[in-house]
Design an enzyme around this catalytic site. Sequence first.
Site, PDB file in Angstrom:
ATOM      1  N   ARG A  51       4.512   9.582  -4.815  1.00 25.45           N
ATOM      2  CA  ARG A  51       4.616   9.053  -3.422  1.00 25.45           C
ATOM      3  C   ARG A  51       5.868   8.093  -3.207  1.00 25.45           C
ATOM      4  O   ARG A  51       6.395   8.097  -2.055  1.00 25.45           O
ATOM      5  CB  ARG A  51       3.309   8.162  -3.304  1.00 25.45           C
ATOM      6  CG  ARG A  51       2.008   8.971  -3.016  1.00 25.45           C
ATOM      7  CD  ARG A  51       0.988   8.482  -2.561  1.00 25.45           C
ATOM      8  NE  ARG A  51      -0.258   8.921  -2.362  1.00 25.45           N
ATOM      9  CZ  ARG A  51      -1.287   8.742  -1.825  1.00 25.45           C
ATOM     10  NH1 ARG A  51      -1.561   7.634  -1.626  1.00 25.45           N
ATOM     11  NH2 ARG A  51      -2.380   9.711  -1.935  1.00 25.45           N
ATOM     12  N   ASP A 159      -5.630  -1.311  11.409  1.00 26.50           N
ATOM     13  CA  ASP A 159      -5.111  -0.708  10.089  1.00 26.50           C
ATOM     14  C   ASP A 159      -4.115  -1.486   9.589  1.00 26.50           C
ATOM     15  O   ASP A 159      -3.519  -2.414  10.068  1.00 26.50           O
ATOM     16  CB  ASP A 159      -5.052   0.712  10.294  1.00 26.50           C
ATOM     17  CG  ASP A 159      -5.143   1.620   8.784  1.00 26.50           C
ATOM     18  OD1 ASP A 159      -6.318   2.327   8.716  1.00 26.50           O
ATOM     19  OD2 ASP A 159      -4.400   1.589   7.814  1.00 26.50           O
TER      20      ASP A 159
END
Length: 288
Positions: A51, A159
């Site tokens: 990632r 979030d």
Amino acid sequence: MSLHNKTENACGTIGLNTRMTDADFSKFSKLIKEEFGIKMPPSKKTMLEARLQKRLRALGFSYYSQYCDFLFSPGGFEKELTQLIDVVTTNTTDFFREPKHFELMLSTVLPDLCQRNSRPVKVWSAGCSSGEEPYTLCMVLNEFSERNNNFKYSLMASDISTDILRKAMNAVYPLSKVDVVPMALKKKYLLKSKDKTKPLVRVKPELRSKVDFRRINFMEPFPFKDQKDIIFCRNVVIYFDRVTQYTLFKKFCATLSSGGYLFIGHSESISGMELPVRQIAPTVYQKV
């Protein structure tokens, strides 16, 4: 750990096609745990390597060591932290996920709150990901409101990832994502793309306008003072260790109004935690 001190350049020189050193991974995992509460055990090392490659390329770095030095520098830390959390977090969600929760909302929770409160009911979708959960909540709340004229509500969704919040606010989804949405609600709240080559839908603006999206890091004090009547925090704390889970659940309980409701994911548990709640259904709790 002082996040604003440069680390010594002990990360080694690693090309993108080789593995991250244990020293690098240890620094990354410690930072991620301290800043975001997310546990990053050694088994996640390969995932983190993969990632991070996108960030290294975006910054023009050839080695993990360069990214390591940049991240732990004062300027780099401030610029890169929000990008790092976008890399680390996994955002998997669906419309009407764990449908029994929404059935309980309509049958029990909302009638109870409607009877007890003259003020608007305050709902928080904590860890809202790309928006499917808060928009599902909004559909349910709106339907209940239309059948109960005295019922009003406000809905906040949060979030930690700025990237995923942008997607949530845009509210565009593949057509396949809304298969589970009842047809009547699809027609009422969703718009199909006019471009037949793009099987997409978008949440109608009147529903989008009802959701207040905010970036909130659970490891920091919550940036609001008002208490919530319903908190949905589902499939979020599974990424935290048990101590961090307990700390967060205590914060949620302190944020709940008396008689308010906490919904957690079916893979999560508060068993053994001393919290001021009683269980009313699997993974659903009411503050006492």
